[in-house]
Design an enzyme around this catalytic site. Structure first.
Site, PDB file in Angstrom:
ATOM      1  N   LYS A  92       0.839  -1.198   0.000  1.00  6.76           N
ATOM      2  CA  LYS A  92       0.000   0.000   0.000  1.00  6.76           C
ATOM      3  C   LYS A  92       0.873   1.246   0.000  1.00  6.76           C
ATOM      4  O   LYS A  92       2.090   1.172   0.212  1.00  6.76           O
ATOM      5  CB  LYS A  92      -0.924  -0.003   1.222  1.00  6.76           C
ATOM      6  CG  LYS A  92      -0.192   0.041   2.557  1.00  6.76           C
ATOM      7  CD  LYS A  92      -1.163   0.005   3.718  1.00  6.76           C
ATOM      8  CE  LYS A  92      -0.397   0.037   5.056  1.00  6.76           C
ATOM      9  NZ  LYS A  92      -1.303   0.070   6.214  1.00  6.76           N
ATOM     10  N   ARG A 143     -10.163   0.185  15.988  1.00  9.77           N
ATOM     11  CA  ARG A 143      -9.954   1.036  14.816  1.00  9.77           C
ATOM     12  C   ARG A 143     -10.865   0.536  13.697  1.00  9.77           C
ATOM     13  O   ARG A 143     -11.938   1.084  13.491  1.00  9.77           O
ATOM     14  CB  ARG A 143      -8.471   1.004  14.414  1.00  9.77           C
ATOM     15  CG  ARG A 143      -8.094   2.013  13.345  1.00  9.77           C
ATOM     16  CD  ARG A 143      -6.601   1.993  13.061  1.00  9.77           C
ATOM     17  NE  ARG A 143      -6.134   0.731  12.510  1.00  9.77           N
ATOM     18  CZ  ARG A 143      -4.908   0.514  12.034  1.00  9.77           C
ATOM     19  NH1 ARG A 143      -4.001   1.485  12.075  1.00  9.77           N
ATOM     20  NH2 ARG A 143      -4.564  -0.657  11.542  1.00  9.77           N
ATOM     21  N   TYR A 186      16.631  30.075   7.386  1.00  7.13           N
ATOM     22  CA  TYR A 186      15.511  30.890   7.868  1.00  7.13           C
ATOM     23  C   TYR A 186      15.471  30.941   9.387  1.00  7.13           C
ATOM     24  O   TYR A 186      15.680  29.939  10.072  1.00  7.13           O
ATOM     25  CB  TYR A 186      14.190  30.304   7.381  1.00  7.13           C
ATOM     26  CG  TYR A 186      13.876  30.540   5.930  1.00  7.13           C
ATOM     27  CD1 TYR A 186      13.754  31.821   5.409  1.00  7.13           C
ATOM     28  CD2 TYR A 186      13.663  29.463   5.078  1.00  7.13           C
ATOM     29  CE1 TYR A 186      13.441  32.028   4.077  1.00  7.13           C
ATOM     30  CE2 TYR A 186      13.351  29.655   3.734  1.00  7.13           C
ATOM     31  CZ  TYR A 186      13.245  30.947   3.239  1.00  7.13           C
ATOM     32  OH  TYR A 186      12.932  31.147   1.923  1.00  7.13           O
ATOM     33  N   MET A 242      11.763  24.497   1.760  1.00  6.14           N
ATOM     34  CA  MET A 242      10.950  23.770   0.789  1.00  6.14           C
ATOM     35  C   MET A 242      11.782  22.977  -0.208  1.00  6.14           C
ATOM     36  O   MET A 242      11.462  21.825  -0.539  1.00  6.14           O
ATOM     37  CB  MET A 242      10.025  24.727   0.033  1.00  6.14           C
ATOM     38  CG  MET A 242       9.071  24.012  -0.922  1.00  6.14           C
ATOM     39  SD  MET A 242       7.929  25.124  -1.769  1.00  6.14           S
ATOM     40  CE  MET A 242       6.919  25.673  -0.403  1.00  6.14           C
TER      41      MET A 242
END
Length: 353
Positions: free
Chosen positions: A35, A130, A249, A297
């Protein structure tokens, strides 16, 4: 030379991991969970390699994933869909002989009315709370499925990462008792962690997932999972920075000594987590190079002072692989290997060896 990050997917390693895990539960068939695009490794290529090695049972989460795998492995293998199938997906499920996993009595009633002769699986909840039919509802499941019994019965371990957790044995006992009411169904309980537990947790089919790709809980003695991929990113620039200067940053990293810094083409836009800022690392020729400053990014800056002779534009730094174990990198980023590999995006070019 491409300036994109790349993931070298090691199909032989994935097959070797599958064989090794299968040997831990003798008597059970080793299936494979593919998956989420085979945990970011490429479902088509991985399923093809595993099928060639003998795998006959695959597990996916969605019908679309099952359709892709069926197109690669042909008509023979079983493909089970964990999340079941919606009404509009039933035609494709029947046509491609996918096996939906039914997770409620309502799902069961609907499926049997629609496709009485088509195979299906049932998930019984033995403690996860679940997905799955609750233990107390199994008598109703027995009645509802009497004329069209399930082909598979499965459950899922709550804490198989900890082999000593008493829930494992309790769930195994509960599953064994409930599953015996379906004598013709194939039984499946164990994910990767379950496969690692000593004792009979295999039943008929095991479901290794993250362990195929080199991650997951600590493996038992004698088994060292091989990396499913090597994630690399090219160095774009190398520069020398002075003590007292900051990096990236927000100036979250300040240099206490002069350093040689390399900026590489990888970032959270590629799926590498921002949480690795000032925590994760890369490797150049086996030398760890810490991430300094924020992961942005498209870019990450690493301190290559200890490997400055290797640090040149165009050289690839390793972020997951033989020199940077998946779970080690994930831990430093405050996450797990599952998230690290499944999160890698399309900008990371997959190359198969």
């Amino acid at each position: 030379m491409s300036l994109h990050p790349r993931a070298l997917v090691h199909l032989e390693n994935i097959v070797a991991n599958w064989r090794a895990i299968g040997a831990m539960q003798p008597g059970a068939e080793a299936g494979a969970v593919v998956k989420a695009n085979a945990y970011g490794h490429g479902a088509g290529q991985v399923a093809k390699a595993l099928h060639a090695a003998g795998c006959q049972t695959f597990f996916v989460a969605y019908v679309e994933e099952g359709m892709e795998v069926r197109g690669v492995v042909g008509d023979g293998p079983d493909i089970l869909v964990f999340n079941g199938a919606s009404e509009i997906e039933r035609i494709e499920v029947e046509k491609l002989r996918l096996i939906p996993v039914l997770n409620s009595l309502t799902d069961l009633d609907t499926w049997i009315k629609y496709a009485r002769s088509s195979p299906y699986a049932v998930h019984i909840d033995t403690g996860m709370n679940r997905l799955g039919i609750r233990s107390e509802d199994v008598p109703a499941l027995i009645t509802a499925s009497r004329d069209a019994p399930p082909a598979h019965i499965m459950s899922h371990l709550v804490d198989s990462d900890d082999p000593a957790c008493p829930l494992n044995a309790a769930q195994r006992q509960t599953f064994s008792e409930l599953a015996q009411h379906f004598p013709t169904a194939r039984k499946s309980l164990s994910n990767t962690g379950g496969c690692y537990i000593c004792g009979d947790f295999g039943f008929d089919v095991i479901r290794p997932g993250i362990g195929l790709y080199g991650g997951g809980p600590p493996a038992p003695a004698g088994h060292r999972p091989l990396p499913g991929m090597t994630l690399e990113a090219p160095i774009l620039t190398v520069q020398h920075a002075k003590a007292g200067e900051s990096v990236g940053y927000g100036a979250t990293h300040k240099l206490t000594v002069p350093a040689t810094l390399a900026t590489v083409a990888l970032g959270y836009g590629d799926g590498f987590p921002r949480s690795a800022s000032n925590n994760g690392y890369a490797s150049l020729g086996g030398t760890p190079c810490p991430i300094v400053g924020r992961v942005s990014m498209d870019l990450i800056t690493i301190d290559v002072s200890a490997a400055r002779d290797l640090a040149k534009p165009g050289v690839f730094a390793q972020f997951i692989g033989p020199e940077v174990p998946l779970e080690d990198q994930a831990k430093r980023a405050g996450t797990v290997g599952y998230e690290l590999v499944t999160g890698l995006g399309d900008r990371v070019r997959r190359i198969y060896d």
